[in-house]
Design a protein around this motif. Structure first.
Motif: not given
Length: 197
Positions: A28, A34-37, A39-40, A43
């Motif tokens: 990060r 951000d954390a969601e990006s 994680e995406h 994945q």
């Protein structure tokens, strides 16, 4: 937000950190996402690596991500490790060994100044083959490692002491050291190869 370019950067960061790996927080901070990006992106990389044509994958251990080889390929890696390594040294390793032998103790940066190219890999090869070793630290900024030849070096080239190295011509300029010394090491390398056949 288009994350396409970030996937390659993340892959490079994971590769560059090697065994240490990267935490999500480090990723990060490095990518400023951000954390969601994050994680995406992770994945997406995992999905890419899950293809049968890929040889690596991402492993998560204690909240740290690592690039690693696929477990199903372990038999091939074991076979590789069991295969005897070629005893022949590369040209870069021979040049580096010649410089260390004649200029020791010497730092990697000083080796690179003589060779004119980066020398991390040849130095690592020579250390892993026990032909050179750490002999101390140079005073100054960063206290870089000083390298010198080892007992194995003497054994490998059939020398009783470093004094048995052939003298370099007196009129030789410093950048040519590796060329002259190279001839010496190549002669010994060829002789050793013939004896092993």
């Amino acid at each position: 937000m288009d994350l396409t370019g970030y996937k390659g950067i993340l892959e490079g960061l994971l590769f560059a950190t090697g065994d240490e790996g990267l935490s999500v927080k480090q990723i990060r901070n490095a990518l400023d996402l951000d954390a969601e990006s994050i994680e995406h992106l992770v994945q997406e990389l995992i999905d890419d690596y899950n293809q049968p044509s890929r040889g690596i994958t991402i492993m998560k251990s204690n909240q740290v991500l690592h690039l690693t080889t696929k477990p199903e390929h372990s038999g091939y890696y074991k076979k590789l490790l069991e295969t005897p390594q070629s005893s022949r040294l590369s040209q870069a390793a021979l040049e580096t060994l010649a410089i260390v032998a004649y200029k020791q103790p010497i730092t990697r940066i000083e080796i690179e100044e003589v060779r004119g190219v980066k020398s991390d890999r040849p130095v690592q090869t020579l250390v892993s083959r026990s032909l050179i070793q750490e002999v101390g630290r140079k005073e100054g900024i960063g206290r870089p490692i000083l390298y010198g030849t080892s007992t194995e070096f003497l054994t490998y080239f059939g020398l009783r002491s470093i004094e048995e190295l052939p003298p370099l011509p007196e009129n030789l300029s410093e950048p040519d050291i590796e060329g002259e010394a190279d001839l010496f090491f190549e002669k010994f390398q060829d002789q050793l190869d013939m004896e092993k056949e």
